[in-house]
Design a protein around this motif. Sequence first.
Motif, PDB file in Angstrom:
ATOM      1  N   MET A 137       0.800  -1.041   0.068  1.00  0.00           N
ATOM      2  CA  MET A 137      -0.011  -0.026   0.186  1.00  0.00           C
ATOM      3  C   MET A 137       0.629   1.134   0.028  1.00  0.00           C
ATOM      4  SD  MET A 137      -2.735   0.844   2.650  1.00  0.00           S
ATOM      5  CE  MET A 137      -3.358   2.585   3.169  1.00  0.00           C
ATOM      6  N   THR A 138       0.570   2.126  -0.880  1.00  0.00           N
ATOM      7  CA  THR A 138       1.496   3.318  -0.860  1.00  0.00           C
ATOM      8  C   THR A 138       0.695   4.418  -0.461  1.00  0.00           C
ATOM      9  OG1 THR A 138       2.193   2.696  -3.155  1.00  0.00           O
ATOM     10  CG2 THR A 138       2.417   4.877  -2.797  1.00  0.00           C
ATOM     11  N   ALA A 139       1.407   5.286   0.476  1.00  0.00           N
ATOM     12  CA  ALA A 139       0.711   6.358   1.223  1.00  0.00           C
ATOM     13  C   ALA A 139       0.850   7.540   0.405  1.00  0.00           C
ATOM     14  CB  ALA A 139       1.546   6.456   2.690  1.00  0.00           C
ATOM     15  N   SER A 140      -0.333   8.176   0.625  1.00  0.00           N
ATOM     16  CA  SER A 140      -0.180   9.485  -0.245  1.00  0.00           C
ATOM     17  C   SER A 140       0.275  10.718   0.512  1.00  0.00           C
ATOM     18  CB  SER A 140      -1.878   9.640  -0.684  1.00  0.00           C
ATOM     19  OG  SER A 140      -2.631   9.972   0.397  1.00  0.00           O
ATOM     20  N   ALA A 141       0.665  11.748   0.150  1.00  0.00           N
ATOM     21  CA  ALA A 141       1.204  12.929   0.832  1.00  0.00           C
ATOM     22  C   ALA A 141       0.421  14.230   0.336  1.00  0.00           C
ATOM     23  CB  ALA A 141       2.732  13.063   0.384  1.00  0.00           C
ATOM     24  N   LYS A 142       0.257  14.890   1.365  1.00  0.00           N
ATOM     25  CA  LYS A 142      -0.573  16.103   1.032  1.00  0.00           C
ATOM     26  C   LYS A 142      -0.004  17.333   1.977  1.00  0.00           C
ATOM     27  CE  LYS A 142      -5.192  18.033   1.784  1.00  0.00           C
ATOM     28  NZ  LYS A 142      -6.471  17.992   2.430  1.00  0.00           N
ATOM     29  N   ALA A 143       0.385  18.510   1.122  1.00  0.00           N
ATOM     30  CA  ALA A 143       0.842  19.449   1.824  1.00  0.00           C
ATOM     31  C   ALA A 143      -0.393  20.494   2.142  1.00  0.00           C
ATOM     32  CB  ALA A 143       1.909  20.280   1.147  1.00  0.00           C
ATOM     33  N   GLN A 144      -0.669  21.205   3.187  1.00  0.00           N
ATOM     34  CA  GLN A 144      -1.831  22.178   3.349  1.00  0.00           C
ATOM     35  C   GLN A 144      -1.296  23.322   4.136  1.00  0.00           C
ATOM     36  OE1 GLN A 144      -4.961  20.276   5.745  1.00  0.00           O
ATOM     37  NE2 GLN A 144      -6.324  21.330   4.615  1.00  0.00           N
ATOM     38  N   PHE A 145      -1.574  24.445   3.757  1.00  0.00           N
ATOM     39  CA  PHE A 145      -1.345  25.578   4.379  1.00  0.00           C
ATOM     40  C   PHE A 145      -2.313  26.114   5.338  1.00  0.00           C
ATOM     41  CE2 PHE A 145       1.348  25.968   0.698  1.00  0.00           C
ATOM     42  CZ  PHE A 145       2.804  26.170   1.231  1.00  0.00           C
ATOM     43  N   ARG A 146      -2.359  26.584   6.288  1.00  0.00           N
ATOM     44  CA  ARG A 146      -3.367  26.917   7.109  1.00  0.00           C
ATOM     45  C   ARG A 146      -3.203  28.322   7.648  1.00  0.00           C
ATOM     46  NH1 ARG A 146      -7.772  23.884   6.331  1.00  0.00           N
ATOM     47  NH2 ARG A 146      -8.387  23.953   8.479  1.00  0.00           N
ATOM     48  N   LEU A 147      -3.357  29.413   6.880  1.00  0.00           N
ATOM     49  CA  LEU A 147      -3.104  30.788   7.268  1.00  0.00           C
ATOM     50  C   LEU A 147      -4.215  31.367   8.083  1.00  0.00           C
ATOM     51  CD1 LEU A 147      -1.933  33.551   6.893  1.00  0.00           C
ATOM     52  CD2 LEU A 147      -3.483  33.846   4.846  1.00  0.00           C
ATOM     53  N   ARG A 148      -3.733  31.736   9.362  1.00  0.00           N
ATOM     54  CA  ARG A 148      -4.596  32.569  10.238  1.00  0.00           C
ATOM     55  C   ARG A 148      -4.136  33.880  10.673  1.00  0.00           C
ATOM     56  NH1 ARG A 148      -4.056  27.403  11.422  1.00  0.00           N
ATOM     57  NH2 ARG A 148      -6.208  25.974  11.969  1.00  0.00           N
ATOM     58  N   ILE A 149      -4.966  34.761  10.514  1.00  0.00           N
ATOM     59  CA  ILE A 149      -4.863  36.303  10.869  1.00  0.00           C
ATOM     60  C   ILE A 149      -5.404  36.667  12.112  1.00  0.00           C
ATOM     61  CG2 ILE A 149      -4.743  38.506  10.104  1.00  0.00           C
ATOM     62  CD1 ILE A 149      -4.809  37.640   7.150  1.00  0.00           C
ATOM     63  N   TYR A 150      -4.567  36.918  13.388  1.00  0.00           N
ATOM     64  CA  TYR A 150      -5.030  37.015  14.565  1.00  0.00           C
ATOM     65  C   TYR A 150      -5.477  38.592  14.775  1.00  0.00           C
ATOM     66  CZ  TYR A 150      -3.735  32.537  15.756  1.00  0.00           C
ATOM     67  OH  TYR A 150      -3.749  31.104  15.970  1.00  0.00           O
ATOM     68  N   ARG A 151      -6.487  39.039  15.498  1.00  0.00           N
ATOM     69  CA  ARG A 151      -6.872  40.016  16.147  1.00  0.00           C
ATOM     70  C   ARG A 151      -6.723  39.974  17.506  1.00  0.00           C
ATOM     71  NH1 ARG A 151     -11.581  43.200  17.364  1.00  0.00           N
ATOM     72  NH2 ARG A 151     -11.012  45.343  17.403  1.00  0.00           N
ATOM     73  N   ASP A 152      -5.630  40.546  18.239  1.00  0.00           N
ATOM     74  CA  ASP A 152      -5.619  40.506  19.437  1.00  0.00           C
ATOM     75  C   ASP A 152      -5.307  38.727  19.857  1.00  0.00           C
ATOM     76  OD1 ASP A 152      -5.766  43.125  20.294  1.00  0.00           O
ATOM     77  OD2 ASP A 152      -7.988  42.832  20.462  1.00  0.00           O
ATOM     78  N   ALA A 153      -6.099  38.241  20.676  1.00  0.00           N
ATOM     79  CA  ALA A 153      -5.990  36.619  21.001  1.00  0.00           C
ATOM     80  C   ALA A 153      -6.800  35.660  20.091  1.00  0.00           C
ATOM     81  CB  ALA A 153      -5.925  36.381  22.460  1.00  0.00           C
ATOM     82  N   SER A 154      -7.581  36.238  19.347  1.00  0.00           N
ATOM     83  CA  SER A 154      -8.620  35.545  18.574  1.00  0.00           C
ATOM     84  C   SER A 154      -8.132  35.609  17.263  1.00  0.00           C
ATOM     85  CB  SER A 154     -10.014  35.720  18.798  1.00  0.00           C
ATOM     86  OG  SER A 154     -10.080  37.333  18.358  1.00  0.00           O
ATOM     87  N   ALA A 197      -9.146  36.208  13.572  1.00  0.00           N
ATOM     88  CA  ALA A 197     -10.068  36.962  12.879  1.00  0.00           C
ATOM     89  C   ALA A 197     -10.303  36.586  11.472  1.00  0.00           C
ATOM     90  CB  ALA A 197      -9.493  38.371  12.696  1.00  0.00           C
ATOM     91  N   ILE A 198      -9.213  35.873  10.742  1.00  0.00           N
ATOM     92  CA  ILE A 198      -9.657  35.196   9.508  1.00  0.00           C
ATOM     93  C   ILE A 198      -8.899  34.000   9.559  1.00  0.00           C
ATOM     94  CG2 ILE A 198      -9.109  35.783   6.858  1.00  0.00           C
ATOM     95  CD1 ILE A 198      -9.080  38.736   7.767  1.00  0.00           C
ATOM     96  N   GLY A 199      -9.445  32.880   8.968  1.00  0.00           N
ATOM     97  CA  GLY A 199      -8.736  31.662   9.174  1.00  0.00           C
ATOM     98  C   GLY A 199      -9.334  30.538   8.273  1.00  0.00           C
ATOM     99  N   PRO A 200      -8.697  29.344   8.185  1.00  0.00           N
ATOM    100  CA  PRO A 200      -9.304  28.503   7.143  1.00  0.00           C
ATOM    101  C   PRO A 200     -11.019  28.047   7.345  1.00  0.00           C
ATOM    102  CG  PRO A 200      -7.904  27.432   8.434  1.00  0.00           C
ATOM    103  CD  PRO A 200      -7.847  28.867   8.834  1.00  0.00           C
ATOM    104  N   GLY A 201     -11.353  27.672   8.497  1.00  0.00           N
ATOM    105  CA  GLY A 201     -12.664  27.529   8.810  1.00  0.00           C
ATOM    106  C   GLY A 201     -13.684  28.449   8.714  1.00  0.00           C
ATOM    107  N   LYS A 202     -13.409  29.707   8.918  1.00  0.00           N
ATOM    108  CA  LYS A 202     -13.968  30.879   8.821  1.00  0.00           C
ATOM    109  C   LYS A 202     -14.164  31.052   7.275  1.00  0.00           C
ATOM    110  CE  LYS A 202     -13.515  32.848  13.195  1.00  0.00           C
ATOM    111  NZ  LYS A 202     -12.871  33.908  13.927  1.00  0.00           N
ATOM    112  N   VAL A 203     -13.246  31.005   6.304  1.00  0.00           N
ATOM    113  CA  VAL A 203     -13.271  31.232   5.025  1.00  0.00           C
ATOM    114  C   VAL A 203     -14.057  30.012   4.457  1.00  0.00           C
ATOM    115  CG1 VAL A 203     -11.852  31.403   2.683  1.00  0.00           C
ATOM    116  CG2 VAL A 203     -11.062  32.368   4.775  1.00  0.00           C
TER     117      VAL A 203
END
Length: 117
Positions: free
Chosen positions: A1-18, A20-26
């Motif tokens: 069995m051959t494993a597959s590889a995946k690269a993923q960028f997860r940019l998050r932009i914070y406003r204070d501690a939370s 503000a913009i991230g993958p789930g919100k987009v």
Amino acid sequence: MTASAKAQFRLRIYRDASVAIGPGKVDLLEAIAQTGSISAAARQLGMSYRRAWVLVDEMNRSLVSPAVSTAAGGVQGGGTALTPLGETLVRHYRAVEEAARTAAAADIAVLQGLLAP
């Protein structure tokens, strides 16, 4: 069995501690644009309506103007749509992801080549 590889960028932009913009919100913004409804978008993404509403509220309060506009239900029903700012946010977030993937493609290929088969 051959494993597959995946690269993923997860940019998050914070406003204070939370986040503000991230993958789930987009992802949520895209689902709202597609469905015209917070509840339908939540179902599509497998999250509760309350969680989706909290994410939208956090986003709207973190930005210079709301990313999502809502109309209360009634005889003609309610509705939810992205504002021009919301559309701009999604477009630029996805553009950053694509630019990062393109810029890092050679290095990602090398790193994936280091994985065991």
